[in-house]
Design an enzyme around this catalytic site. Structure first.
Site, mmCIF file in Angstrom:
data_model
loop_
_atom_site.group_PDB
_atom_site.id
_atom_site.type_symbol
_atom_site.label_atom_id
_atom_site.label_comp_id
_atom_site.label_asym_id
_atom_site.label_seq_id
_atom_site.Cartn_x
_atom_site.Cartn_y
_atom_site.Cartn_z
ATOM 1 C CD GLU A 432 -2.356 -1.599 2.604
ATOM 2 O OE1 GLU A 432 -2.139 -0.879 3.597
ATOM 3 O OE2 GLU A 432 -2.883 -2.724 2.689
ATOM 4 C CG LEU A 461 -6.128 -0.262 2.173
ATOM 5 C CD1 LEU A 461 -6.817 1.055 2.435
ATOM 6 C CD2 LEU A 461 -6.271 -1.182 3.343
ATOM 7 C CD GLU A 463 -3.484 -4.840 5.422
ATOM 8 O OE1 GLU A 463 -4.688 -5.187 5.425
ATOM 9 O OE2 GLU A 463 -3.146 -3.646 5.428
ATOM 10 C CD GLN A 485 0.192 2.120 4.715
ATOM 11 O OE1 GLN A 485 -0.968 2.191 5.119
ATOM 12 N NE2 GLN A 485 0.558 2.608 3.551
ATOM 13 C CE1 TYR A 489 -4.332 -1.462 11.102
ATOM 14 C CE2 TYR A 489 -2.623 -0.223 9.972
ATOM 15 C CZ TYR A 489 -3.692 -0.272 10.851
ATOM 16 O OH TYR A 489 -4.122 0.866 11.475
ATOM 17 C CG HIS A 534 -0.981 4.223 13.138
ATOM 18 N ND1 HIS A 534 -2.163 4.793 13.507
ATOM 19 C CD2 HIS A 534 -1.102 3.921 11.825
ATOM 20 C CE1 HIS A 534 -2.974 4.855 12.461
ATOM 21 N NE2 HIS A 534 -2.356 4.333 11.431
#
Ligand code: TPP
Length: 744
Positions: A432, A461, A463, A485, A489, A534
């Site tokens: 991505e 998008l 995985e 990313q 994920y 994140h």
């Protein structure tokens, strides 16, 4: 119930078949070279031939039950009712890569014969699978799968639908490899075929496979994959709503449907579908309506959830009876001839089953595990040291990276990726936002411009789709370097690594491999950004996957060398590598003080790659203290080095060991470093439960280390937004405090 002269009970499927065939009325004789029935392309001769494979498949199901009852067989999910899939094989070529449903037995036998093997060979393959014999040609007794290295049949795990993303990837790679001039095991005009059940069609992995093929085709990318839904209307005990497969089909996939219990209809539709895919290089769905006979598996008591009328309705549509009807109707065989054929084939298959039961099995753990992850460290070292020829490298880099001065972690990875791509035209980079944007953190910046959209591209998008693309392209001669990313994920798509990538060599004894490097931006400590997802500090699910290489570079110089090692291991040994990149260190420059630039490192020139090679499973040591060993990795390395400097200034002798590889753990280096001080502090940024420190401590104990071991870790928490993250993450202060406690 009738019993044969071997003492084998004939169940209702068998008696129904013999009674129905005996009652057939012969029609006027047709030339075997002509259509077996008006309006079909299936000739009488072809029909006779395919009947043999349908029959063989049915008899394998009967043999599976006999073997199970005798304690000699270990698998009873059969193909009864699905034998129309022989027509799908017949419509394809034996060189077309096939990823098969566990009920595609007739497909397998047909393909085996198409490849010129005697009919009994295909039967023997399957029987050796049922008896888990070490002589089984693909998995060597590790699982009952359909697969063969010479038949382009790639074995599947029993996780339903997990093979669809790979199938889309194979289709993509057939064309992409050709475009890039990379050698591919499949012919340039090959079609990937992938069969699955109707309940499986609802699975997220199935939807990923179907959608990613459709998505690619929508963009005009050639994606020659034929999906075959073998729809028997039920998944174990759960009915698929009537008409669902057609109603819910992907609108961008060409749709072909056939009655899978009618061989002529199945053959015509399969040919139309296969020709469509082969000629247009576009994906299609073939919906083959089948029935399920003999229940889900041997242990299944179907009557507990299906009424007698429903079971009888399926029996009446037995595809073997359907083919017998075609043959008898065309005057190509009499009912007696077919029944004689049935009896003699039945006796022969049961004989072969007995033989298979006597063949050797796997006898040692070593034997079982041998194909998991071969490691040829010398070959890998040699490969890792090979750069592209000077002129090609010169064309890639305006200025060679070794002349750029000290680089950050992100820059180093970027340059190493470019070097890998320059050296090997099969390396492709995707994920991505990796192409036009160059990655969220700039790690792939400039690669698109240098290597073009054929080798650096943004994916959809999903995985699972990204990993499916890696699975398929690795299998097809390319070397995928896929990006996930964010670490969190990866969890959305774990099965693609765990169930598919990591098992392929195991279930094929290395005959099929899916080399890949999966780059994952991960770990926590991003300042001012993130929260959970994140910033993710869990790598546990990766670490227990047998054979998987988990690289965790912390510094720029290690990252470049370790990436070279991973790419080389993937190419040389087919390794599946996960490359964990600490986001928080991507752009870090300093170690102790602002402006010291001590987290930068110059890029090593190719002539020194051999001497700076980092083998899989080798740690890196800092300092020579004799009082305490701090064992760490990732962000922990920078924190530990900073703490160690302060402790050293106070007169303590510290050394820091960067594990660098989380799997396999560098146990030898770890034990040596521990023995040198007798005191170990594990500084582990992953969670306390199930985190890396548990394995490190146990590795020391297993090795007989008798010194002191302590650990500091992050909390068993998700990571909150903002400054609150620091409340649950391992800190430098905690490392220092724990070290002092150990030292005092
Ligand atoms: C991901 C996953 N979930 C559950 C199972 C257990 N399971 C095995 S077969 C099956 C039903 C599959 O039905 P369908 O796709 O219709 O194929 P059929 O067996 O009817 O041919 C289930 C739920 C599995 N193998 N994999």
């Amino acid at each position: 119930m009738p019993v044969d002269n071997r003492g084998v009970v004939r169940d209702s499927v068998e008696t129904n078949f013999t009674e129905a065939v005996a009652a057939l009325r012969p029609g006027p004789a047709r030339d075997p070279g002509l259509p077996v029935r008006e309006g079909t392309t299936l000739t009488g001769a072809r029909c006779l031939e395919l009947f043999e494979f349908q029959l063989g498949s049915r008899l394998l199901d009967i043999a599976a039950r006999v073997l199970k009852e005798r304690g000699q067989g270990f698998y009873t999910i059969g193909s009864a009712g699905h034998e129309g899939n022989a027509a799908v094989a017949a419509a394809l070529r034996p060189t077309d890569p096939a990823l098969l449903h566990y009920r595609s037995g007739a497909f397998y036998l047909t393909r085996s014969a198409q490849a010129g093997r005697p009919a009994e060979e295909g039967l023997r393959d399957v029987l050796l699978g049922l008896t888990a014999s070490a002589e089984e040609p693909i998995s060597g007794g590790r699982h009952k799968v359909f697969g063969h290295p010479e038949l382009a049949v790639i074995p599947q795990t029993s996780t339903i639908a997990s093979h669809l993303p790979r199938a889309a990837g194979v289709a993509f790679a057939i064309e992409r490899a050709r475009k890039l001039g990379v050698s591919c095991p499949w012919p340039a005009d090959a079609v990937a075929v992938c069969s699955f059940g109707d309940a499986s069609a609802n699975h997220a992995s199935a939807l990923t496979g179907l959608n990613s093929a459709a998505y690619a085709a929508y963009q005009g990318l050639p994606t020659p994959v034929l999906f075959v839904c073998e729809d028997n209307g039920i998944g174990i005990s759960v009915r698929t709503p009537s008409g669902w497969i057609e109603a819910a089909r992907h609108p961008r996939l060409a749709y072909f449907a056939a009655d899978g219990t009618d061989l002529a209809d199945a053959y015509d539709a399969a040919r139309r579908a296969a020709d469509h895919v082969r000629e247009r290089r576009r994906p299609a769905l073939l919906h083959l309506r089948t029935v399920r006979l003999m229940g889900h598996a041997g242990s299944d008591v179907e009557a507990a959830y299906r009424g007698p009328r429903e079971i009888a309705a399926d029996l009446a549509r037995d595809p073997l009876i359907g083919t017998a009807r075609l043959l008898v109707g065309a005057g190509l065989a009499t009912p007696e001839e077919l029944l004689d054929r049935y009896e003699s084939a039945r006796a022969r298959v049961l004989e072969l089953a007995e033989e298979a039961a006597g063949r050797p099995r796997l006898t040692t753990a070593h034997q079982v595990m041998a194909p998991i992850a071969p490691r040829r460290s010398e070959v890998v070292a040699e490969r890792a040291a090979q750069a592209a020829p000077e002129e090609r490298r010169g064309a890639v880099f305006e200025r060679p990276p070794e002349n750029e001065g000290p680089l950050t972690l992100a820059q180093s990875i970027n340059r190493a990726l470019a070097d890998a791509m320059a050296a090997d035209p099969g390396v492709i980079v995707f994920g991505e936002d990796v192409a036009r944007k160059g990655g969220v953190y700039g790690v792939t910046r400039g690669l698109l411009k240098r290597f073009g959209a054929g080798r650096v591209f943004d994916t959809l998008l999903d995985e699972q789709a990204i990993l499916g693309l890696a699975l398929g392209s690795g299998l097809s001669g390319l070397l995928p370097v896929a990006e996930i990313q964010y670490l969190a994920y990866l969890h959305n798509a774990f099965d693609q690594i765990r169930g598919e990538a990591a098992t392929l060599s195991f279930f094929s004894q290395g005959a099929y491999r899916n080399p890949m490097v999966v780059r994952v931006a991960g770990y926590a400590y991003q300042k001012g950004f993130g929260g959970h997802f994140h910033n993710d500090d869990s790598v546990t699910a990766l670490r227990d996957i047998p054979g998987l290489i988990v690289a965790s570079p912390s510094r720029p110089d290690d990252a470049a060398a370790m990436l070279r090692t991973c790419v080389a291991a993937a190419r040389a040994d087919g390794s599946v590598c996960v490359f964990l990149e600490p986001i928080a260190l991507y752009h870090t420059r300093d170690l102790l003080e602002d402006g010291d630039d001590n987290w930068l490192a110059p890029y090593v020139p190719p002539e020194r790659w051999a001497e700076t090679h980092v083998p899989v499973g080798r740690a890196r040591s800092y300092g020579d203290g004799r009082d305490l060993t701090i064992v760490t990795f990732g962000n922990g390395l920078r924190m530990s080095l900073r703490a160690a400097v302060r402790l050293t200034a106070e007169g303590y002798g510290c050394r820091v060991l960067d594990l660098r590889w989380l799997s396999p753990l560098p146990v030898e280096d770890l034990v040596r470093a521990a023995e040198l001080t007798g005191k170990v502090l594990i500084a582990d940024e992953t969670r306390r439960s199930g985190g890396v420190s548990e394995s490190v401590a146990m590795a020391l104990i297993d090795a007989g280390f008798t010194g002191r071991i302590a650990r500091v870790t992050s909390q068993d928490s998700f990571i909150p937004l903002g400054a609150a993250a620091d409340l649950v993450l391992l800190s430098e202060g905690e490392i220092e405090q724990a070290a002092r406690k150990l030292l005092s």
